[in-house]
Design a protein around this motif. Sequence first.
Motif, PDB file in Angstrom:
ATOM      1  N   THR A  26       0.856  -1.184   0.000  1.00  0.00           N
ATOM      2  CA  THR A  26       0.000   0.000   0.000  1.00  0.00           C
ATOM      3  C   THR A  26       0.893   1.234   0.000  1.00  0.00           C
ATOM      4  OG1 THR A  26      -0.090   0.062   2.420  1.00  0.00           O
ATOM      5  CG2 THR A  26      -1.843  -1.146   1.285  1.00  0.00           C
ATOM      6  N   ASP A  28      -0.782   4.310   1.146  1.00  0.00           N
ATOM      7  CA  ASP A  28      -1.605   5.274   1.886  1.00  0.00           C
ATOM      8  C   ASP A  28      -1.456   5.146   3.399  1.00  0.00           C
ATOM      9  OD1 ASP A  28      -2.861   2.878   2.334  1.00  0.00           O
ATOM     10  OD2 ASP A  28      -4.812   3.480   1.526  1.00  0.00           O
ATOM     11  N   GLY A  29      -0.458   4.379   3.841  1.00  0.00           N
ATOM     12  CA  GLY A  29      -0.216   4.227   5.270  1.00  0.00           C
ATOM     13  C   GLY A  29      -0.956   3.089   5.935  1.00  0.00           C
ATOM     14  N   THR A  30      -1.853   2.426   5.213  1.00  0.00           N
ATOM     15  CA  THR A  30      -2.593   1.307   5.794  1.00  0.00           C
ATOM     16  C   THR A  30      -1.785   0.010   5.682  1.00  0.00           C
ATOM     17  OG1 THR A  30      -3.704   0.842   3.682  1.00  0.00           O
ATOM     18  CG2 THR A  30      -4.796   2.361   5.208  1.00  0.00           C
ATOM     19  N   LYS A  31      -2.164  -0.971   6.493  1.00  0.00           N
ATOM     20  CA  LYS A  31      -1.496  -2.269   6.443  1.00  0.00           C
ATOM     21  C   LYS A  31      -1.997  -3.066   5.243  1.00  0.00           C
ATOM     22  CE  LYS A  31      -0.868  -2.761  11.446  1.00  0.00           C
ATOM     23  NZ  LYS A  31      -1.164  -3.618  12.626  1.00  0.00           N
ATOM     24  N   ASN A  33      -3.379  -6.003   3.024  1.00  0.00           N
ATOM     25  CA  ASN A  33      -4.136  -7.225   3.287  1.00  0.00           C
ATOM     26  C   ASN A  33      -4.200  -8.037   1.999  1.00  0.00           C
ATOM     27  OD1 ASN A  33      -6.229  -6.116   1.650  1.00  0.00           O
ATOM     28  ND2 ASN A  33      -7.040  -5.021   3.437  1.00  0.00           N
ATOM     29  N   SER A  36      -4.876  -6.038  -1.182  1.00  0.00           N
ATOM     30  CA  SER A  36      -4.004  -4.923  -1.570  1.00  0.00           C
ATOM     31  C   SER A  36      -3.283  -5.224  -2.878  1.00  0.00           C
ATOM     32  CB  SER A  36      -2.980  -4.649  -0.461  1.00  0.00           C
ATOM     33  OG  SER A  36      -3.621  -4.299   0.744  1.00  0.00           O
ATOM     34  N   THR A  52       4.397   0.409   2.050  1.00  0.00           N
ATOM     35  CA  THR A  52       4.290  -0.590   3.105  1.00  0.00           C
ATOM     36  C   THR A  52       4.110  -1.942   2.420  1.00  0.00           C
ATOM     37  OG1 THR A  52       3.196   1.018   4.552  1.00  0.00           O
ATOM     38  CG2 THR A  52       3.042  -1.295   5.173  1.00  0.00           C
TER      39      THR A  52
END
Length: 210
Positions: A26, A28-31, A33, A36, A52
């Motif tokens: 990602t 956008d700072g999200t984890k 999954n 993704s 990330t």
Amino acid sequence: NDINVFVDTARVEVNCVLPNIQIRYTTDGTKPNAESTLYTGPITVTESTKFTFRPFRPDGTAGAIQTAEYRKESYSPAQELPEAAKPGIGMVQHEFKGNKCAEIEAAKTVARHTLDSVAIPTKMAGWLGLVYEGYFEVPADGIYTFALTSNDGSMLYIDGAMLIDNDGPHSDRCLKAQRALAKGWHKIRVDFFDMNNGASLALQWAAPGE
């Protein structure tokens, strides 16, 4: 590197030594999954981007997250070397018992030293609060890599801008970051403290391609 710098474009390549692993990411700072974006090959970036990454096994379980920041920068212009500048690195020793680099300079000055490098003098121990300042010469325009290792906290500034934040109480930890520098002289500053528990400090830098 924890921070990677480029002037025009950068090529981001991710490798995994384990077979049958999918890597998803990602920006956008999200984890990441299972839904993704799937990494399928080198990524070309033209703007500052924070990645990330996360590996996924064939059964769908996820592994440890890895991050990488890519910053687009212009070359930091060279500084005019002050007439009063002296060879070596100036170091100011403060009477400091704290746990944040930002508080060192407000503490009482104990002594001033001139050193050949950013290092702790052999006989210096106990609670420490040290501020190093000087100039270094860059032979050509390029992306230069810096590695700051310390126990406890340290901060690295190039041309007045913070580059590496290795602050806070911790054991030996090395952080790496890059900066785009124009040919000529550049100002360097390192703040460092130790809480009387085995001080260590080292700064290394490498030219492009090294």
